[in-house]
Design a protein around this motif. Structure first.
Motif, PDB file in Angstrom:
ATOM      1  N   VAL A 156       0.826  -1.202   0.000  1.00 32.59           N
ATOM      2  CA  VAL A 156       0.000   0.000   0.000  1.00 32.59           C
ATOM      3  C   VAL A 156       0.865   1.260   0.000  1.00 32.59           C
ATOM      4  N   ALA A 157       1.920   1.257   0.813  1.00 31.18           N
ATOM      5  CA  ALA A 157       2.780   2.437   0.896  1.00 31.18           C
ATOM      6  C   ALA A 157       3.528   2.683  -0.409  1.00 31.18           C
ATOM      7  N   ILE A 158       4.057   1.627  -1.019  1.00 31.69           N
ATOM      8  CA  ILE A 158       4.858   1.788  -2.226  1.00 31.69           C
ATOM      9  C   ILE A 158       3.989   2.067  -3.450  1.00 31.69           C
ATOM     10  N   PHE A 159       2.887   1.341  -3.585  1.00 35.27           N
ATOM     11  CA  PHE A 159       2.025   1.554  -4.748  1.00 35.27           C
ATOM     12  C   PHE A 159       1.366   2.925  -4.708  1.00 35.27           C
ATOM     13  N   ASP A 160       1.274   3.506  -3.504  1.00 29.26           N
ATOM     14  CA  ASP A 160       0.680   4.833  -3.377  1.00 29.26           C
ATOM     15  C   ASP A 160       1.736   5.943  -3.481  1.00 29.26           C
ATOM     16  N   ALA A 161       3.010   5.542  -3.623  1.00 28.69           N
ATOM     17  CA  ALA A 161       4.085   6.533  -3.719  1.00 28.69           C
ATOM     18  C   ALA A 161       4.053   7.227  -5.084  1.00 28.69           C
ATOM     19  N   SER A 162       4.517   8.448  -5.110  1.00 28.72           N
ATOM     20  CA  SER A 162       4.587   9.190  -6.373  1.00 28.72           C
ATOM     21  C   SER A 162       5.740   8.665  -7.217  1.00 28.72           C
ATOM     22  N   ASP A 163       5.710   8.959  -8.506  1.00 26.60           N
ATOM     23  CA  ASP A 163       6.810   8.549  -9.376  1.00 26.60           C
ATOM     24  C   ASP A 163       8.132   9.162  -8.917  1.00 26.60           C
ATOM     25  N   ARG A 164       8.066  10.369  -8.381  1.00 27.42           N
ATOM     26  CA  ARG A 164       9.277  11.011  -7.880  1.00 27.42           C
ATOM     27  C   ARG A 164       9.860  10.227  -6.705  1.00 27.42           C
ATOM     28  N   ASP A 165       8.992   9.776  -5.796  1.00 21.59           N
ATOM     29  CA  ASP A 165       9.459   8.967  -4.667  1.00 21.59           C
ATOM     30  C   ASP A 165      10.088   7.660  -5.150  1.00 21.59           C
ATOM     31  N   LEU A 166       9.461   7.041  -6.152  1.00 13.11           N
ATOM     32  CA  LEU A 166       9.979   5.779  -6.676  1.00 13.11           C
ATOM     33  C   LEU A 166      11.350   5.974  -7.320  1.00 13.11           C
ATOM     34  N   ASP A 167      11.535   7.091  -8.008  1.00 12.60           N
ATOM     35  CA  ASP A 167      12.853   7.400  -8.574  1.00 12.60           C
ATOM     36  C   ASP A 167      13.905   7.494  -7.466  1.00 12.60           C
ATOM     37  N   LYS A 168      13.555   8.177  -6.370  1.00 16.65           N
ATOM     38  CA  LYS A 168      14.492   8.323  -5.251  1.00 16.65           C
ATOM     39  C   LYS A 168      14.862   6.959  -4.672  1.00 16.65           C
ATOM     40  N   ILE A 169      13.862   6.128  -4.510  1.00 15.58           N
ATOM     41  CA  ILE A 169      14.104   4.809  -3.918  1.00 15.58           C
ATOM     42  C   ILE A 169      15.045   3.991  -4.786  1.00 15.58           C
ATOM     43  N   VAL A 170      14.737   3.881  -6.076  1.00 21.30           N
ATOM     44  CA  VAL A 170      15.548   3.045  -6.966  1.00 21.30           C
ATOM     45  C   VAL A 170      16.969   3.596  -7.100  1.00 21.30           C
ATOM     46  N   ARG A 171      17.096   4.926  -7.167  1.00 17.89           N
ATOM     47  CA  ARG A 171      18.435   5.519  -7.283  1.00 17.89           C
ATOM     48  C   ARG A 171      19.307   5.202  -6.071  1.00 17.89           C
ATOM     49  N   SER A 172      18.697   5.165  -4.895  1.00 14.67           N
ATOM     50  CA  SER A 172      19.484   4.969  -3.679  1.00 14.67           C
ATOM     51  C   SER A 172      19.794   3.501  -3.399  1.00 14.67           C
TER      52      SER A 172
END
Length: 374
Positions: free
Chosen positions: A308-324
């Motif tokens: 729920v937390a990840i699927f509700d994340a914005s594309d910007r948040d997902l970019d941050k996660i994958v980059r890190s």
């Protein structure tokens, strides 16, 4: 002992095998109407470590399409995290895999009825419900069904694409690929790739157009027609045993909501539920089934909050996660799905905004206020 099993997929067949290995000669009937022909309805990723723990030490070569050598997670803007390392997994042909398990149950003495189940033709001591996410038996019994946000519509097509048939599983995150879900490519045999995506049933009308666009973007060429399947991604039930005056019902596989809520993977989970249900029935203690599945219930609860937390994340948040995630690369991977969840949690601790969303989701779950609003 008379046992009826509604559904001859992995959970139903493994339940029959488990019963007949413990109680040879038990009267076990399986109803399955599928012919196991045509396009595969599942990507087919199998964790062999879990399969061995469940008693399946090896799979026939005709069932296995390719070994899994790694995984990649792609962000909306194109950042890629590569997970490499020793992994005991493979991709199977789901039609051949399901047929093989059903044949194994039949060899051990199960009576297989190659037709759809309609109504019981005799009195049974136990009924094992293994008829999938759209379980007809569950609805007849009045079992509460998940919301439209907790059932994903998965669509898949087999394609030619040599660049993606290298044994690596690839997951694509972001609203442009699959709102509140993700897209995937799973390698198959002979330069073929299974290309698919999943979105909540509420947005199921978007599946065809999203998949067509995704196939074009990765440069794949379809060789089979598109096929759809419902995938439960709900929080686990508190109990999957229903007792009546005359018999006990045990819900396994997708009918028991045992699929991993975060990844949608469910093959070894289905087999685990089938084996556990079979053992409890063989002992004459169906209530032990819930106890045997306690570990998976806890695991799936954690993965549900994560979903729920990840699927509700914005594309910007997902970019941050994958980059890190570039600094996270374990040497040995036991479960790719769990490892991805651990990696994203590790990354979330480094981004306060994303971490707060995870904490908020956990609080909503624990307080019973519901995770999806509106």
């Amino acid at each position: 002992m008379k046992v009826l099993i509604v559904g001859g997929g992995p959970s139903g067949s493994s339940a029959a095998i488990s019963i007949l290995e413990s109680v040879p000669g038990a009267d076990v009937h399986i109803y399955e109407g599928r012919s196991f022909d045509g396009p595969e309805r599942c990507a087919g990723g199998v964790n062999m470590l879990m399969m061995k723990k469940l008693g399946f030490n090896r799979l026939p070569s005709r069932v296995v399409q390719t070994a899994i050598v790694g995984a990649e997670v792609h962000s909306p803007s194109g950042y890629v995290w590569r997970l490499r390392g020793e992994y005991p997994g493979c991709v199977v042909d789901r039609n051949k895999f399901d047929r093989w398990l059903l044949d194994e149950a039949e060899k051990r003495g199960a009576e297989v009825h190659r037709e759809w189940f309609r109504k019981p033709d005799r009195v049974y001591d136990y009924i094992i419900v293994a008829d999938g996410a759209a379980s007809r038996v569950s609805r007849i019994l009045g079992v509460k069904q998940p919301s439209l946000m907790d059932i994903h519509m998965g669509v898949q097509v087999k394609c030619e694409c040599d660049d993606l048939s290298d044994g690596v599983l690839r997951l694509y995150l972001g609203r442009r690929y699959a709102p509140f879900g993700y897209a995937w490519t799973f390698p198959a045999r002979g330069g073929l790739v299974k290309v698919g995506l999943g979105v909540p049933l509420k947005y199921g009308y978007m599946c065809r157009s999203l998949l067509n666009r995704f196939v074009r973007e990765i440069g794949a060429k379809p060789v089979e027609g598109m096929i759809a399947k419902m995938i439960p991604t709900a929080k686990p039930r508190s109990s999957n045993v229903l007792g009546t005056k005359h018999c006990a019902f045990l819900f396994v596989g997708d009918a028991g909501l045992w699929t991993d809520p975060a990844t949608g993977g469910g093959i070894w989970q289905a087999i685990m539920s089938g084996v556990s249900a079979g053992k409890s029935v063989a002992m004459g203690k169906p209530h032990l089934y819930d106890e045997m599945m306690r570990w998976l219930r806890f695991r799936n609860t954690v993965h549900y909050v994560f979903k729920v937390a990840i699927f509700d994340a914005s594309d910007r948040d997902l970019d941050k996660i994958v980059r890190s995630l570039s600094g996270y690369n374990p040497r040995r991977v036991k479960h790719i799905g769990t490892e991805i969840v651990k990696a994203v949690l590790w990354s979330s601790f480094r981004h306060s905004g994303i971490f707060r969303k995870l904490v908020s989701s956990f609080y909503k779950y624990m307080s019973g206020t519901g995770l999806y609003v509106g």
